[in-house]
Design an enzyme around this catalytic site. Structure first.
Site, PDB file in Angstrom:
ATOM      1  CG  ASN A 138       6.006  -5.334   6.013  1.00 18.64           C
ATOM      2  OD1 ASN A 138       5.108  -5.296   5.284  1.00 18.64           O
ATOM      3  ND2 ASN A 138       7.136  -4.366   5.811  1.00 18.64           N
ATOM      4  CD  GLU A 139       0.609  -5.756   6.549  1.00 20.82           C
ATOM      5  OE1 GLU A 139       1.081  -6.577   6.999  1.00 20.82           O
ATOM      6  OE2 GLU A 139       0.036  -5.504   5.401  1.00 20.82           O
ATOM      7  N   GLY A 154       0.800  -5.348   1.302  1.00 17.27           N
ATOM      8  CA  GLY A 154      -0.111  -5.312   0.120  1.00 17.27           C
ATOM      9  C   GLY A 154       0.344  -5.966  -1.137  1.00 17.27           C
ATOM     10  CG  LEU A 193      -1.832  -1.373   1.302  1.00 18.98           C
ATOM     11  CD1 LEU A 193      -2.908  -0.868   2.569  1.00 18.98           C
ATOM     12  CD2 LEU A 193      -2.299  -1.604  -0.009  1.00 18.98           C
TER      13      LEU A 193
HETATM   14  C1  LIG Z   1      -7.935  -2.339  13.837  1.00 19.75           C
HETATM   15  C2  LIG Z   1      -7.270  -2.416  12.625  1.00 19.75           C
HETATM   16  C3  LIG Z   1      -8.337  -1.940  11.619  1.00 19.75           C
HETATM   17  C4  LIG Z   1      -8.034  -1.946  10.297  1.00 19.75           C
HETATM   18  C5  LIG Z   1      -6.755  -2.027   9.579  1.00 19.75           C
HETATM   19  C6  LIG Z   1      -5.668  -0.977   9.885  1.00 19.75           C
HETATM   20  C7  LIG Z   1      -4.571  -0.708   9.385  1.00 19.75           C
HETATM   21  C8  LIG Z   1      -4.103  -1.643   8.303  1.00 19.75           C
HETATM   22  C9  LIG Z   1      -3.528  -0.599   7.417  1.00 19.75           C
HETATM   23  C10 LIG Z   1      -2.687  -0.748   6.580  1.00 19.75           C
HETATM   24  C11 LIG Z   1      -2.041  -2.113   6.169  1.00 19.75           C
HETATM   25  C12 LIG Z   1      -1.044  -1.638   5.327  1.00 19.75           C
HETATM   26  C13 LIG Z   1      -0.448  -2.733   4.336  1.00 19.75           C
HETATM   27  C14 LIG Z   1       0.793  -2.240   3.429  1.00 19.75           C
HETATM   28  O1  LIG Z   1       1.005  -2.520   2.463  1.00 19.75           O
HETATM   29  S1  LIG Z   1       1.581  -1.041   4.366  1.00 19.75           S
HETATM   30  C15 LIG Z   1       3.044  -0.733   3.159  1.00 19.75           C
HETATM   31  C16 LIG Z   1       4.163  -1.758   3.553  1.00 19.75           C
HETATM   32  N1  LIG Z   1       5.303  -1.520   2.696  1.00 19.75           N
HETATM   33  C17 LIG Z   1       6.642  -1.811   3.126  1.00 19.75           C
HETATM   34  O2  LIG Z   1       6.860  -1.572   4.242  1.00 19.75           O
HETATM   35  C18 LIG Z   1       7.761  -1.236   2.063  1.00 19.75           C
HETATM   36  C19 LIG Z   1       8.490  -0.018   2.238  1.00 19.75           C
HETATM   37  N2  LIG Z   1       9.369   0.032   1.097  1.00 19.75           N
HETATM   38  C20 LIG Z   1      10.614  -0.552   1.315  1.00 19.75           C
HETATM   39  O3  LIG Z   1      10.722  -1.486   2.121  1.00 19.75           O
HETATM   40  C21 LIG Z   1      11.668  -0.463   0.157  1.00 19.75           C
HETATM   41  O4  LIG Z   1      11.360   1.229  -0.504  1.00 19.75           O
HETATM   42  C22 LIG Z   1      11.713  -1.221  -0.912  1.00 19.75           C
HETATM   43  C23 LIG Z   1      12.397  -2.620  -0.432  1.00 19.75           C
HETATM   44  C24 LIG Z   1      10.199  -1.543  -1.552  1.00 19.75           C
HETATM   45  C25 LIG Z   1      12.282  -0.924  -2.170  1.00 19.75           C
HETATM   46  O5  LIG Z   1      13.504  -0.320  -1.860  1.00 19.75           O
HETATM   47  P1  LIG Z   1      14.627   0.589  -2.673  1.00 19.75           P
HETATM   48  O6  LIG Z   1      15.890   1.000  -2.067  1.00 19.75           O
HETATM   49  O7  LIG Z   1      14.698   0.087  -3.868  1.00 19.75           O
HETATM   50  O8  LIG Z   1      13.744   1.968  -2.785  1.00 19.75           O
HETATM   51  P2  LIG Z   1      13.499   3.006  -1.666  1.00 19.75           P
HETATM   52  O9  LIG Z   1      14.668   4.024  -1.813  1.00 19.75           O
HETATM   53  O10 LIG Z   1      13.366   2.495  -0.234  1.00 19.75           O
HETATM   54  O11 LIG Z   1      11.916   3.656  -2.177  1.00 19.75           O
HETATM   55  C26 LIG Z   1      12.083   4.578  -3.257  1.00 19.75           C
HETATM   56  C27 LIG Z   1      11.003   5.764  -2.942  1.00 19.75           C
HETATM   57  O12 LIG Z   1       9.808   4.885  -2.932  1.00 19.75           O
HETATM   58  C28 LIG Z   1       9.209   5.259  -1.706  1.00 19.75           C
HETATM   59  N3  LIG Z   1       8.311   4.111  -1.009  1.00 19.75           N
HETATM   60  C29 LIG Z   1       8.923   2.862  -0.936  1.00 19.75           C
HETATM   61  N4  LIG Z   1       7.782   2.212  -0.415  1.00 19.75           N
HETATM   62  C30 LIG Z   1       6.708   2.902  -0.510  1.00 19.75           C
HETATM   63  C31 LIG Z   1       5.240   2.751   0.049  1.00 19.75           C
HETATM   64  N5  LIG Z   1       4.923   1.684   0.348  1.00 19.75           N
HETATM   65  N6  LIG Z   1       4.359   3.871  -0.168  1.00 19.75           N
HETATM   66  C32 LIG Z   1       4.879   5.013  -0.569  1.00 19.75           C
HETATM   67  N7  LIG Z   1       6.051   5.141  -1.148  1.00 19.75           N
HETATM   68  C33 LIG Z   1       7.242   4.093  -0.782  1.00 19.75           C
HETATM   69  C34 LIG Z   1      10.266   5.345  -0.829  1.00 19.75           C
HETATM   70  O13 LIG Z   1       9.894   6.356   0.321  1.00 19.75           O
HETATM   71  C35 LIG Z   1      11.208   6.368  -1.730  1.00 19.75           C
HETATM   72  O14 LIG Z   1      10.563   7.565  -1.980  1.00 19.75           O
HETATM   73  P3  LIG Z   1      11.475   8.783  -2.120  1.00 19.75           P
HETATM   74  O15 LIG Z   1      12.563   8.756  -3.321  1.00 19.75           O
HETATM   75  O16 LIG Z   1      12.613   8.897  -0.856  1.00 19.75           O
HETATM   76  O17 LIG Z   1      10.622  10.182  -2.260  1.00 19.75           O
END
Ligand SMILES: CC/C=C\C/C=C\C/C=C\C=C\CC(=O)SCCNC(=O)CCNC(=O)[C@H](O)C(C)(C)COP(=O)(O)OP(=O)(O)OC[C@H]1O[C@@H](n2cnc3c(N)ncnc32)[C@H](O)[C@@H]1OP(=O)(O)O
Length: 292
Positions: free
Chosen positions: A167-168, A143, A98
């Site tokens: 990994n939430e 997601g 997400l």
């Molecule tokens: C009571 C309960 C009731 C209801 C439920 C409530 C809540 C549940 C809510 C939510 C559930 C969520 C599920 C999800 O999917 S949360 C998202 C989880 N994702 C992650 O943890 C991944 C995070 N990202 C990374 O680990 C890394 O970026 C990577 C391994 C995917 C890639 O690494 P890279 O080194 O290749 O690239 P980066 O430099 O890290 O990233 C580039 C760029 O992209 C931005 N970015 C990365 N991930 C996300 C993302 N998920 N969303 C938005 N943006 C993201 C990162 O910040 C960089 O941006 P900038 O270039 O710095 O601007």
């Protein structure tokens, strides 16, 4: 219905459907292109390949989710297609899950719209009449992992840098019950208890051992393996396979459908908390910091 809702959502978010283009690829196949999702008919008859193309990390923005659902719906309505391979156009990343920015610093109306789009995407993938094979050619947390888990079969690239899991908890979030159900249905109760509470992201060998994926293959064979698996699945007549899939998945999907509005409200209440907003901001900040 979902298509109409999706179109409305695209309009609201400023995405023009008129920008969709159709072109002919080298083999004469028709190739549909949106901004963020590319759909390519393949050499295997009846099979399309959907490539996620939402750089840099294929995060599931509102626009991406809408385009993805519309693409799947179009393919389902086009009787020439019986199967779809889902893969990524972003090197090394299947989907980062997400989009954290959709869940940070926005108003309740936005959270409601976003969460409904996430729910609709999951229902569309999970209950699809098409055979869906995930060709996971990169990391897929949260997601991103959910999309793969919702397919009928998963092929993962054998690259130790790639990680897959829900990994939430590492983000300070509670995993939604239907994410949890999807994982439990795939790897079982005990393995899910541990994986979800610890927010574990698994490398390919462990993901295979747990049954989170069905096959791990060399990176350059992910798509070709997915296509040959597809051939096997398409040998089964559609109607019996679809009825069987529905029988197995219906209860899980119905659980969300029955509680869809309450789930949206829970999400809004949860994500709007100051403490959760702070956690997400810190997580995003840490992603930025790791570059320096
Ligand atoms: C009571 C309960 C009731 C209801 C439920 C409530 C809540 C549940 C809510 C939510 C559930 C969520 C599920 C999800 O999917 S949360 C998202 C989880 N994702 C992650 O943890 C991944 C995070 N990202 C990374 O680990 C890394 O970026 C990577 C391994 C995917 C890639 O690494 P890279 O080194 O290749 O690239 P980066 O430099 O890290 O990233 C580039 C760029 O992209 C931005 N970015 C990365 N991930 C996300 C993302 N998920 N969303 C938005 N943006 C993201 C990162 O910040 C960089 O941006 P900038 O270039 O710095 O601007």
């Amino acid at each position: 219905m979902a298509l109409a809702a999706g179109r409305a959502m695209l309009m609201r978010s400023g995405v023009r459907l008129g920008t969709q283009a159709a072109a002919r690829g080298g083999n004469g196949a028709r190739r549909f292109m949106n901004h963020r999702v590319v759909v390519e008919p393949n050499t295997v008859p009846g099979v399309a390949v959907i490539k996620f193309k939402n750089p840099p990390v294929n995060s599931l923005t509102l626009e991406f989710l809408t385009e993805f659902v519309i693409c799947l719906e179009k393919l389902e309505n086009d009787k020439t297609f019986r199967g779809v391979v889902l893969t990524s156009d972003c090197p090394g990343i299947f989907s980062a899950g997400l989009d954290l920015r959709e869940m940070c610093g926005k108003n309740p109306a936005h959270y409601a719209e976003y969460w409904r789009a996430v729910q609709e995407m999951w229902l569309k993938v999970y209950l699809s009449n098409l055979v869906l094979v995930a060709a996971i050619n990169g990391t897929s947390p949260a997601g991103g992992c959910l999309i793969a888990l919702s397919c009928d079969y998963r092929v993962l690239a054998d690259n130790p840098r790639y990680r897959m899991g829900l990994n939430e908890t590492l983000l300070g979030l509670v995993v939604p019950f239907w994410f949890k159900d999807t994982l439990v249905n795939t790897i079982g109760h005990r393995a899910s208890e541990r994986a979800l509470q610890l927010g574990l992201l698994f490398p390919p060998a462990e993901a295979l051992q747990l049954g989170m994926v069905d096959q791990v293959v060399p990176e350059d064979q992910v798509q070709s393996t997915a296509l040959s698996v597809m051939t096997q699945w398409l040998a089964i007549p559609d109607h019996v396979r679809q009825l069987t899939k529905n029988m197995i998945r219906k209860a899980t999907a119905d659980h969300l459908i029955k509680h869809q509005e309450a789930d949206i409200q829970n999400f809004i209440n949860f994500i709007s908390r100051d403490s959760i907003q702070k956690s997400l901001q810190v997580y995003l900040e840490n992603l930025k910091q790791k570059k320096h």
